[in-house]
Design a protein around this motif. Structure first.
Motif, PDB file in Angstrom:
ATOM      1  N   UNK A   1       0.872  -1.178   0.000  1.00  0.00           N
ATOM      2  CA  UNK A   1       0.000   0.000   0.000  1.00  0.00           C
ATOM      3  C   UNK A   1       0.910   1.229   0.000  1.00  0.00           C
ATOM      4  N   UNK A   2       0.563   2.175  -0.856  1.00  0.00           N
ATOM      5  CA  UNK A   2       1.304   3.424  -0.929  1.00  0.00           C
ATOM      6  C   UNK A   2       0.393   4.577  -0.541  1.00  0.00           C
ATOM      7  N   UNK A   3       0.995   5.560   0.109  1.00  0.00           N
ATOM      8  CA  UNK A   3       0.294   6.771   0.545  1.00  0.00           C
ATOM      9  C   UNK A   3       0.850   7.942  -0.248  1.00  0.00           C
ATOM     10  N   UNK A   4      -0.043   8.777  -0.768  1.00  0.00           N
ATOM     11  CA  UNK A   4       0.408   9.908  -1.564  1.00  0.00           C
ATOM     12  C   UNK A   4      -0.272  11.185  -1.097  1.00  0.00           C
ATOM     13  N   UNK A   5       0.536  12.179  -0.737  1.00  0.00           N
ATOM     14  CA  UNK A   5       0.030  13.505  -0.414  1.00  0.00           C
ATOM     15  C   UNK A   5       0.080  14.372  -1.667  1.00  0.00           C
ATOM     16  N   UNK A   6      -0.781  15.389  -1.737  1.00  0.00           N
ATOM     17  CA  UNK A   6      -0.801  16.245  -2.941  1.00  0.00           C
ATOM     18  C   UNK A   6       0.571  16.809  -3.263  1.00  0.00           C
ATOM     19  N   UNK A   7       0.953  16.700  -4.509  1.00  0.00           N
ATOM     20  CA  UNK A   7       2.223  17.246  -4.958  1.00  0.00           C
ATOM     21  C   UNK A   7       3.435  16.413  -4.604  1.00  0.00           C
ATOM     22  N   UNK A   8       3.214  15.268  -4.035  1.00  0.00           N
ATOM     23  CA  UNK A   8       4.317  14.385  -3.644  1.00  0.00           C
ATOM     24  C   UNK A   8       4.208  13.058  -4.383  1.00  0.00           C
TER      25      UNK A   8
ATOM     26  N   UNK B   1      -4.203  10.282  -0.470  1.00  0.00           N
ATOM     27  CA  UNK B   1      -4.701   9.261  -1.390  1.00  0.00           C
ATOM     28  C   UNK B   1      -3.917   7.976  -1.161  1.00  0.00           C
ATOM     29  N   UNK B   2      -4.632   6.885  -1.068  1.00  0.00           N
ATOM     30  CA  UNK B   2      -4.020   5.590  -0.799  1.00  0.00           C
ATOM     31  C   UNK B   2      -4.170   4.689  -2.027  1.00  0.00           C
ATOM     32  N   UNK B   3      -3.080   4.055  -2.388  1.00  0.00           N
ATOM     33  CA  UNK B   3      -3.080   3.141  -3.526  1.00  0.00           C
ATOM     34  C   UNK B   3      -2.683   1.753  -3.068  1.00  0.00           C
ATOM     35  N   UNK B   4      -3.487   0.761  -3.434  1.00  0.00           N
ATOM     36  CA  UNK B   4      -3.014  -0.606  -3.303  1.00  0.00           C
ATOM     37  C   UNK B   4      -2.259  -0.963  -4.573  1.00  0.00           C
ATOM     38  N   UNK B   5      -1.444  -1.965  -4.490  1.00  0.00           N
ATOM     39  CA  UNK B   5      -0.666  -2.381  -5.649  1.00  0.00           C
ATOM     40  C   UNK B   5      -0.342  -3.865  -5.530  1.00  0.00           C
ATOM     41  N   UNK B   6       0.121  -4.423  -6.627  1.00  0.00           N
ATOM     42  CA  UNK B   6       0.491  -5.831  -6.639  1.00  0.00           C
ATOM     43  C   UNK B   6       1.609  -6.040  -7.642  1.00  0.00           C
ATOM     44  N   UNK B   7       2.443  -7.011  -7.346  1.00  0.00           N
ATOM     45  CA  UNK B   7       3.499  -7.362  -8.298  1.00  0.00           C
ATOM     46  C   UNK B   7       3.817  -8.844  -8.136  1.00  0.00           C
ATOM     47  N   UNK B   8       4.641  -9.326  -9.065  1.00  0.00           N
ATOM     48  CA  UNK B   8       5.025 -10.733  -9.012  1.00  0.00           C
ATOM     49  C   UNK B   8       6.539 -10.839  -9.017  1.00  0.00           C
ATOM     50  N   UNK B   9       7.017 -11.915  -8.446  1.00  0.00           N
ATOM     51  CA  UNK B   9       8.463 -12.088  -8.271  1.00  0.00           C
ATOM     52  C   UNK B   9       9.157 -12.318  -9.612  1.00  0.00           C
TER      53      UNK B   9
END
Lengths: 117, 113
Positions: B35-42, B87-95
């Motif tokens: 999970x990533x957190x994003x503030x405005x302009x960052x 703003x919170x983003x979920x994400x996923x990736x594979x090895x």
């Protein structure tokens, strides 16, 4: 530097102009990613470098987009003949590990906001 | 095609309340869920991450719950604070294979005092 640095922070281009966006990753980070973030959307992958090698460019939307990292540190994303749909924030991220270690933390810069008129 | 689906799009929570954001995926090859957190302009910043060998991970007020069989995972923010507004983003990736993170569309959280 302490973090990923991107420049310019803001760029306004007229349709048809070429632009170049620069990314200074964290020193020593092997992996470097470029993402495109449209307004109100999540970042979308553009391309990945491992050191100077561009190992994945599957996300580049067209052949107008070109990225390089010639010495394995600083990277440049170039967009030729910009179009309005290119307007977005372009994020650079670096990671100390290798990818498939997009399973490791990515450190993002603040992005370059491109507006194409 | 959106690889990771996220909801809700926006969320308003009272200070002290619990914020819950949900994500779902289809690709069973995914094996890392940050999970990533994003503030405005960052740029986004890593908040917390989980691998599918555990069903829950807690770090302070932030908890990820992971349901492998349902292919769903969620972020819980306990005792939400105005400073959590972002703003919170979920994400996923594979090895192996893809070299990138697939992000959800984001949830704009507002915590009102």
């Amino acid at each position: 530097g302490a973090g990923v640095s991107q420049s310019p922070r803001y760029k306004v281009a007229k349709r048809g102009q070429d632009v170049a966006l620069r990314c200074d990753p964290i020193s020593g980070h092997v992996s470097l990613f470029w993402y495109q973030q449209a307004l109100g959307q999540g970042p979308e992958f553009l391309t990945y470098f491992q050191n100077e090698a561009q190992l994945d460019k599957s996300g580049l939307p067209s052949d107008r987009f070109f990225a390089e990292r010639p010495e394995g540190s600083v990277s440049t994303l170039k967009i030729q003949r910009t179009q309005q749909e290119d307007s977005a924030v372009y994020l650079c991220a670096s990671s100390p590990g290798l990818a498939g270690s997009a399973t490791g933390e990515l450190f993002f810069g603040e992005g370059s906001r491109l507006t194409v008129l | 095609q959106q690889q990771v689906k996220q909801s809700p799009q926006s969320l308003i929570v009272q200070k002290g309340g619990i914020s819950i954001i949900n994500c779902a995926y289809e690709n069973t090859a995914f094996d890392y869920f940050p999970w990533y957190q994003q503030f405005p302009g960052k740029g986004p910043a890593l908040l917390i991450a989980i691998r599918p060998d555990v069903s829950e991970k807690k770090e302070g007020r932030f908890t990820i719950s992971f349901n492998k069989s349902a292919k769903q995972f969620s972020l819980h923010i306990m005792d939400s604070q105005p400073g959590d507004s972002a703003t919170y983003f979920c994400a996923a990736s594979m090895r192996t294979g893809a070299n990138n993170l697939f992000f959800g569309t984001g949830t704009r959280l507002t915590v009102i005092p």
